[in-house]
Design a protein around this motif. Structure first.
Motif, PDB file in Angstrom:
ATOM      1  N   LYS A 230      31.109  24.450   1.049  1.00 13.90           N
ATOM      2  CA  LYS A 230      30.716  25.763   1.553  1.00 13.90           C
ATOM      3  C   LYS A 230      31.908  26.603   1.990  1.00 13.90           C
ATOM      4  O   LYS A 230      31.843  27.824   1.983  1.00 13.90           O
ATOM      5  CB  LYS A 230      29.699  25.604   2.686  1.00 13.90           C
ATOM      6  CG  LYS A 230      28.386  24.997   2.215  1.00 13.90           C
ATOM      7  CD  LYS A 230      27.360  24.946   3.311  1.00 13.90           C
ATOM      8  CE  LYS A 230      26.082  24.253   2.834  1.00 13.90           C
ATOM      9  NZ  LYS A 230      25.429  24.972   1.727  1.00 13.90           N
ATOM     10  N   ALA A 231      33.010  25.957   2.353  1.00 14.03           N
ATOM     11  CA  ALA A 231      34.213  26.689   2.744  1.00 14.03           C
ATOM     12  C   ALA A 231      35.262  26.706   1.638  1.00 14.03           C
ATOM     13  O   ALA A 231      36.393  27.114   1.866  1.00 14.03           O
ATOM     14  CB  ALA A 231      34.809  26.073   4.012  1.00 14.03           C
TER      15      ALA A 231
ATOM     16  N   LEU B 201      35.982  37.138   1.057  1.00 15.40           N
ATOM     17  CA  LEU B 201      36.155  35.755   1.513  1.00 15.40           C
ATOM     18  C   LEU B 201      35.902  34.778   0.376  1.00 15.40           C
ATOM     19  O   LEU B 201      36.654  33.813   0.184  1.00 15.40           O
ATOM     20  CB  LEU B 201      35.234  35.467   2.693  1.00 15.40           C
ATOM     21  CG  LEU B 201      35.375  34.076   3.322  1.00 15.40           C
ATOM     22  CD1 LEU B 201      36.799  33.853   3.823  1.00 15.40           C
ATOM     23  CD2 LEU B 201      34.365  33.907   4.463  1.00 15.40           C
ATOM     24  N   GLY B 202      34.852  35.030  -0.414  1.00 17.32           N
ATOM     25  CA  GLY B 202      34.564  34.164  -1.555  1.00 17.32           C
ATOM     26  C   GLY B 202      35.691  34.151  -2.564  1.00 17.32           C
ATOM     27  O   GLY B 202      36.053  33.107  -3.108  1.00 17.32           O
ATOM     28  N   ARG B 203      36.256  35.323  -2.814  1.00 19.97           N
ATOM     29  CA  ARG B 203      37.377  35.378  -3.755  1.00 19.97           C
ATOM     30  C   ARG B 203      38.571  34.586  -3.223  1.00 19.97           C
ATOM     31  O   ARG B 203      39.241  33.862  -3.966  1.00 19.97           O
ATOM     32  CB  ARG B 203      37.777  36.831  -4.015  1.00 19.97           C
ATOM     33  CG  ARG B 203      38.876  36.959  -5.055  1.00 19.97           C
ATOM     34  CD  ARG B 203      38.966  38.353  -5.612  1.00 19.97           C
ATOM     35  NE  ARG B 203      37.709  38.809  -6.193  1.00 19.97           N
ATOM     36  CZ  ARG B 203      37.240  38.418  -7.373  1.00 19.97           C
ATOM     37  NH1 ARG B 203      37.933  37.536  -8.098  1.00 19.97           N
ATOM     38  NH2 ARG B 203      36.105  38.872  -7.830  1.00 19.97           N
ATOM     39  N   GLN B 204      38.812  34.709  -1.936  1.00 18.57           N
ATOM     40  CA  GLN B 204      39.956  34.015  -1.343  1.00 18.57           C
ATOM     41  C   GLN B 204      39.791  32.504  -1.388  1.00 18.57           C
ATOM     42  O   GLN B 204      40.703  31.791  -1.828  1.00 18.57           O
ATOM     43  CB  GLN B 204      40.135  34.476   0.106  1.00 18.57           C
ATOM     44  CG  GLN B 204      41.228  33.737   0.857  1.00 18.57           C
ATOM     45  CD  GLN B 204      41.246  34.101   2.331  1.00 18.57           C
ATOM     46  OE1 GLN B 204      40.692  35.111   2.744  1.00 18.57           O
ATOM     47  NE2 GLN B 204      41.883  33.257   3.139  1.00 18.57           N
TER      48      GLN B 204
ATOM     49  N   GLY C 143      22.940  28.943   8.510  1.00 15.83           N
ATOM     50  CA  GLY C 143      23.303  28.085   9.622  1.00 15.83           C
ATOM     51  C   GLY C 143      24.293  26.997   9.287  1.00 15.83           C
ATOM     52  O   GLY C 143      24.502  26.083  10.088  1.00 15.83           O
ATOM     53  N   LYS C 144      24.925  27.061   8.107  1.00 16.07           N
ATOM     54  CA  LYS C 144      25.871  26.011   7.704  1.00 16.07           C
ATOM     55  C   LYS C 144      27.232  26.581   7.334  1.00 16.07           C
ATOM     56  O   LYS C 144      27.994  25.960   6.592  1.00 16.07           O
ATOM     57  CB  LYS C 144      25.297  25.201   6.528  1.00 16.07           C
ATOM     58  CG  LYS C 144      24.073  24.371   6.915  1.00 16.07           C
ATOM     59  CD  LYS C 144      23.693  23.415   5.810  1.00 16.07           C
ATOM     60  CE  LYS C 144      22.566  22.484   6.237  1.00 16.07           C
ATOM     61  NZ  LYS C 144      22.230  21.491   5.190  1.00 16.07           N
ATOM     62  N   SER C 145      27.537  27.772   7.826  1.00 13.22           N
ATOM     63  CA  SER C 145      28.842  28.404   7.606  1.00 13.22           C
ATOM     64  C   SER C 145      29.169  28.550   6.132  1.00 13.22           C
ATOM     65  O   SER C 145      30.307  28.313   5.701  1.00 13.22           O
ATOM     66  CB  SER C 145      29.953  27.607   8.317  1.00 13.22           C
ATOM     67  OG  SER C 145      29.704  27.519   9.694  1.00 13.22           O
ATOM     68  N   ALA C 146      28.189  28.948   5.346  1.00 12.95           N
ATOM     69  CA  ALA C 146      28.394  29.113   3.911  1.00 12.95           C
ATOM     70  C   ALA C 146      29.178  30.384   3.622  1.00 12.95           C
ATOM     71  O   ALA C 146      28.824  31.463   4.096  1.00 12.95           O
ATOM     72  CB  ALA C 146      27.053  29.152   3.185  1.00 12.95           C
TER      73      ALA C 146
ATOM     74  N   ASP D  61      29.840  36.600   3.018  1.00 15.45           N
ATOM     75  CA  ASP D  61      30.054  37.825   2.252  1.00 15.45           C
ATOM     76  C   ASP D  61      28.754  38.578   1.992  1.00 15.45           C
ATOM     77  O   ASP D  61      28.746  39.803   1.914  1.00 15.45           O
ATOM     78  CB  ASP D  61      30.711  37.495   0.913  1.00 15.45           C
ATOM     79  CG  ASP D  61      32.204  37.224   1.038  1.00 15.45           C
ATOM     80  OD1 ASP D  61      32.841  37.817   1.932  1.00 15.45           O
ATOM     81  OD2 ASP D  61      32.721  36.416   0.249  1.00 15.45           O
ATOM     82  N   HIS D  62      27.663  37.822   1.845  1.00 11.33           N
ATOM     83  CA  HIS D  62      26.370  38.424   1.499  1.00 11.33           C
ATOM     84  C   HIS D  62      25.277  37.827   2.379  1.00 11.33           C
ATOM     85  O   HIS D  62      24.526  36.951   1.939  1.00 11.33           O
ATOM     86  CB  HIS D  62      26.052  38.182   0.021  1.00 11.33           C
ATOM     87  CG  HIS D  62      26.973  38.889  -0.928  1.00 11.33           C
ATOM     88  ND1 HIS D  62      26.922  40.250  -1.138  1.00 11.33           N
ATOM     89  CD2 HIS D  62      27.980  38.424  -1.703  1.00 11.33           C
ATOM     90  CE1 HIS D  62      27.852  40.593  -2.010  1.00 11.33           C
ATOM     91  NE2 HIS D  62      28.508  39.509  -2.366  1.00 11.33           N
ATOM     92  N   PRO D  63      25.136  38.260   3.616  1.00 13.54           N
ATOM     93  CA  PRO D  63      24.122  37.697   4.508  1.00 13.54           C
ATOM     94  C   PRO D  63      22.702  37.857   3.984  1.00 13.54           C
ATOM     95  O   PRO D  63      21.826  37.051   4.320  1.00 13.54           O
ATOM     96  CB  PRO D  63      24.331  38.462   5.824  1.00 13.54           C
ATOM     97  CG  PRO D  63      25.217  39.607   5.503  1.00 13.54           C
ATOM     98  CD  PRO D  63      25.996  39.246   4.301  1.00 13.54           C
TER      99      PRO D  63
END
Length: 360
Positions: free
Chosen positions: A106-107, A165-168, A284-287, A292-294
């Motif tokens: 997820k991170a 964040l996803g790109r990074q 709730g799992k820090s995805a 980026d897209h809540p």
């Protein structure tokens, strides 16, 4: 047909993170064991050779009684321990195929150990149950080859933009690892790519493997399916690379406000499919996807049905809703049995939750 309430069965495996379902075994194997239904599920926290399990039902028993869960440990040869995160399974011509998520934690970053496809013969599974030993699991380690093929196939599809964040953490970090460690796959992941999360797989009538993506989805929040054209070639030729062709979009599923991804697929024969759709990642799992897209946490889980045409260009198709799961969100697999009853596997803490929707 008339639906009745969901029948509940709780089963125990170790680990208990079960994903997907597919039907296995003909009448001969089922009869020898006194079963009338048998499904493969995969355990996504284990290496591929340790990920197989069977969910079986005693012949003649009520559908909410007499289920059992059986581990099937396989032999992966030199690839033992080199894979993780089995997310999808499908059966065809006497083989069960397993597909890794092609994603990452997820991170982030993306993980090469999740870039694979495998197969094991149903006969070998049956022999292991009856005679002992381990069935041989053939594993093709793709080293982001399927990631590359899917991204190329999606080049003309307007996708939900990948957030910063996803790109990074997924794209840039993976590229950096490949370059710094001089990995064989370096250059396969490109700066313009989207990370790919496969959670569903099923075969079309022509033998192409239909892959259901939980992520990415279209810019309008609709689920995406991509066809893998050369499954058999990947096992027959060590130099083969994945080729993906047609792309399909479920145009009346999901929305900008609540984008929906694919969680599971099953076929009723031909090109008619049952599917589970739901959120883009668990809240709730820090995805990273949800950071980026809540809005990606909003879609409810639903059982839908759709049919794919023979159109060689792919395109947009419609779907009908069969069942809405309400507060139940983590539906991981679906299989429709020979009587038309729908079975679902649900990711719940501490056990494998099997639910059956009975049709009269």
């Amino acid at each position: 047909m008339h639906r009745t309430d969901l029948h509940r069965t709780d089963l125990h495996l170790e680990p208990n993170e079960a994903s997907d379902l597919c039907r296995v075994f003909g009448p001969g194997v089922l009869d020898r064991h006194g079963w009338d239904r048998a499904f493969v599920t995969v355990l996504d926290e284990a290496a591929a050779e340790d990920a197989l399990a069977l969910l079986v039902h005693t012949a003649g028993a009520p559908l909410d009684e007499d289920w059992a869960a059986l581990r099937v440990l396989a032999d992966a040869g030199p690839n033992a321990g080199r894979t993780e995160d089995a997310e999808a399974c499908a059966s065809r011509d006497g083989y069960v195929y397993l597909v890794g998520s092609q994603f990452g934690k997820k991170a982030g970053p993306l993980a090469a150990k999740r870039s694979w496809i495998a197969r094991v013969s149903e006969r070998a599974i049956a022999d292991a149950l009856e005679q002992g030993g381990r069935p041989t699991l053939e594993i093709v380690r793709l080293r982001y080859g399927l990631h590359r093929a899917i991204n190329d196939a999606l080049a003309d599809v307007k996708l939900l933009p990948l957030g910063p964040l996803g790109r990074q953490v997924y794209v840039d970090a993976t590229i950096a690892i490949g370059e710094q460690k001089a990995k064989r796959w370096s250059g396969t992941v490109l700066p313009t790519d989207h990370p790919v999360n496969i959670e569903a797989a099923e075969f079309r009538a022509d033998g192409r493997l239909l892959l259901g993506l939980r992520y990415p989805v279209t810019a309008d929040g609709h689920p995406v399916l991509v066809e893998l054209d050369n499954v058999e070639e990947l096992f027959d030729d060590p130099n083969a690379v994945p080729r993906c062709g047609r792309v399909w979009v479920l145009g009346d599923v999901g929305s900008v406000e609540a984008p929906a991804g694919l969680r599971a697929l099953d076929t009723r024969g031909g090109d008619r499919f049952d599917a589970i759709i739901g959120d883009l990642d668990a809240s709730g799992k820090s995805a990273t996807v949800l950071a980026d897209h809540p809005e990606g946490a909003r879609a409810d889980s639903e059982h839908i049905r759709f049919e794919l045409p023979a159109d060689p260009a792919g395109g947009v198709v419609s779907a009908e809703v069969v069942h809405h799961f309400g507060d139940i969100r983590r539906i991981e697999g679906i299989a429709v049995d020979h009587e038309g009853h729908a079975h679902y596997v649900i990711d719940e803490e501490g056990h494998v939750a099997l639910r059956t929707l009975v049709f009269d």
